[in-house]
Write a protein that holds these residues in place. Structure first.
Motif, mmCIF file in Angstrom:
data_model
loop_
_atom_site.group_PDB
_atom_site.id
_atom_site.type_symbol
_atom_site.label_atom_id
_atom_site.label_comp_id
_atom_site.label_asym_id
_atom_site.label_seq_id
_atom_site.Cartn_x
_atom_site.Cartn_y
_atom_site.Cartn_z
ATOM 1 N N LEU A 79 0.985 -1.227 -0.063
ATOM 2 C CA LEU A 79 0.189 0.090 0.046
ATOM 3 C C LEU A 79 0.864 1.312 -0.045
ATOM 4 C CD1 LEU A 79 -2.559 -1.157 2.658
ATOM 5 C CD2 LEU A 79 -2.699 -1.264 0.192
ATOM 6 N N ALA A 80 0.405 2.434 -0.578
ATOM 7 C CA ALA A 80 0.698 3.721 -0.473
ATOM 8 C C ALA A 80 1.236 3.935 0.988
ATOM 9 C CB ALA A 80 0.318 4.773 -1.105
ATOM 10 N N VAL A 81 2.471 4.106 1.240
ATOM 11 C CA VAL A 81 2.686 4.769 2.807
ATOM 12 C C VAL A 81 2.945 6.208 2.744
ATOM 13 C CG1 VAL A 81 4.245 4.418 4.734
ATOM 14 C CG2 VAL A 81 3.588 2.240 3.293
ATOM 15 N N VAL A 82 2.473 6.951 3.776
ATOM 16 C CA VAL A 82 2.678 8.038 3.693
ATOM 17 C C VAL A 82 3.435 8.680 5.113
ATOM 18 C CG1 VAL A 82 1.457 10.346 4.086
ATOM 19 C CG2 VAL A 82 0.616 8.702 2.599
ATOM 20 N N ASN A 83 4.247 9.330 5.228
ATOM 21 C CA ASN A 83 5.123 9.795 6.197
ATOM 22 C C ASN A 83 4.138 10.229 7.583
ATOM 23 O OD1 ASN A 83 6.726 10.447 8.253
ATOM 24 N ND2 ASN A 83 8.157 11.898 7.095
ATOM 25 N N ALA A 84 4.146 9.191 8.561
ATOM 26 C CA ALA A 84 3.373 9.814 9.786
ATOM 27 C C ALA A 84 3.994 10.510 10.794
ATOM 28 C CB ALA A 84 2.659 8.446 10.385
ATOM 29 N N PHE A 85 5.058 11.020 10.531
ATOM 30 C CA PHE A 85 5.796 11.879 11.682
ATOM 31 C C PHE A 85 5.065 13.283 11.859
ATOM 32 C CE2 PHE A 85 9.816 9.650 10.169
ATOM 33 C CZ PHE A 85 9.513 8.806 11.216
ATOM 34 N N ARG A 86 5.114 13.758 12.986
ATOM 35 C CA ARG A 86 4.448 15.326 13.402
ATOM 36 C C ARG A 86 5.541 15.840 13.901
ATOM 37 N NH1 ARG A 86 4.018 14.875 18.556
ATOM 38 N NH2 ARG A 86 3.378 13.030 19.704
ATOM 39 N N GLU A 87 5.264 16.997 14.080
ATOM 40 C CA GLU A 87 6.292 18.016 14.979
ATOM 41 C C GLU A 87 6.149 17.636 16.415
ATOM 42 O OE1 GLU A 87 8.259 20.142 13.759
ATOM 43 O OE2 GLU A 87 7.723 19.536 11.621
ATOM 44 N N ASP A 88 7.295 17.795 17.216
ATOM 45 C CA ASP A 88 7.495 17.398 18.555
ATOM 46 C C ASP A 88 6.904 18.693 19.199
ATOM 47 O OD1 ASP A 88 7.836 16.195 20.835
ATOM 48 O OD2 ASP A 88 10.095 16.431 20.532
ATOM 49 N N GLU A 89 5.829 18.337 20.001
ATOM 50 C CA GLU A 89 5.301 19.739 20.781
ATOM 51 C C GLU A 89 5.351 19.178 22.058
ATOM 52 O OE1 GLU A 89 1.707 20.662 18.773
ATOM 53 O OE2 GLU A 89 2.474 20.683 16.734
ATOM 54 N N VAL A 90 5.571 20.547 22.936
ATOM 55 C CA VAL A 90 5.169 20.396 24.182
ATOM 56 C C VAL A 90 3.678 20.150 24.637
ATOM 57 C CG1 VAL A 90 5.905 21.314 26.681
ATOM 58 C CG2 VAL A 90 7.533 21.259 24.938
ATOM 59 N N ALA A 91 3.242 19.430 25.381
ATOM 60 C CA ALA A 91 1.741 19.388 25.989
ATOM 61 C C ALA A 91 1.761 19.253 27.436
ATOM 62 C CB ALA A 91 1.309 18.194 24.872
ATOM 63 N N PRO A 92 0.473 19.711 27.815
ATOM 64 C CA PRO A 92 0.390 19.461 29.357
ATOM 65 C C PRO A 92 0.429 17.913 29.711
ATOM 66 C CG PRO A 92 -1.217 20.695 28.463
ATOM 67 C CD PRO A 92 -0.516 20.261 27.335
ATOM 68 N N SER A 93 1.055 17.524 30.729
ATOM 69 C CA SER A 93 0.875 16.361 31.153
ATOM 70 C C SER A 93 0.870 16.155 32.528
ATOM 71 C CB SER A 93 2.624 15.663 30.958
ATOM 72 O OG SER A 93 2.546 14.337 31.121
#
Length: 94
Positions: free
Chosen positions: A56-70
């Motif tokens: 299957l066609a594979v699309v890059n699934a990376f996202r920007e690294d963002e700081v989020a509440p934890s």
């Protein structure tokens, strides 16, 4: 294409696998089936078919690294079975 039990035993020896005779017999049947299937696939005409790395066609699934509440440290350790106050306590692995 058939493979003999002597060949399976030799491959097992090279792989340093200790197989019983019934395991060699079962693997001989399984490997022969696999080789027959590969031989059948080799009969296909793939002229004009571009080689691909995925079905299957594979699309890059990376996202920007963002700081989020934890969770705070205290919240994260609140339900731990064992903690030092700063970290989880787990049994030694070795």
């Amino acid at each position: 294409m058939q493979i003999g039990s002597d060949k399976v035993a030799e491959m097992a020896r090279l792989a340093r696998l200790e197989l019983e005779s019934d395991e060699i017999k079962a693997l001989t049947v399984e490997l022969s089936g696999i080789l027959e299937y590969v031989a059948k696939l080799q009969q296909l005409d793939t002229t004009g078919v571009e080689p691909v790395s995925h079905a299957l066609a594979v699309v890059n699934a990376f996202r920007e690294d963002e700081v989020a509440p934890s969770l705070s440290r205290e919240e994260a350790l609140a339900n731990a079975p064992a903690a030092t106050g700063e970290a989880f306590v787990v049994p030694k692995v070795f």
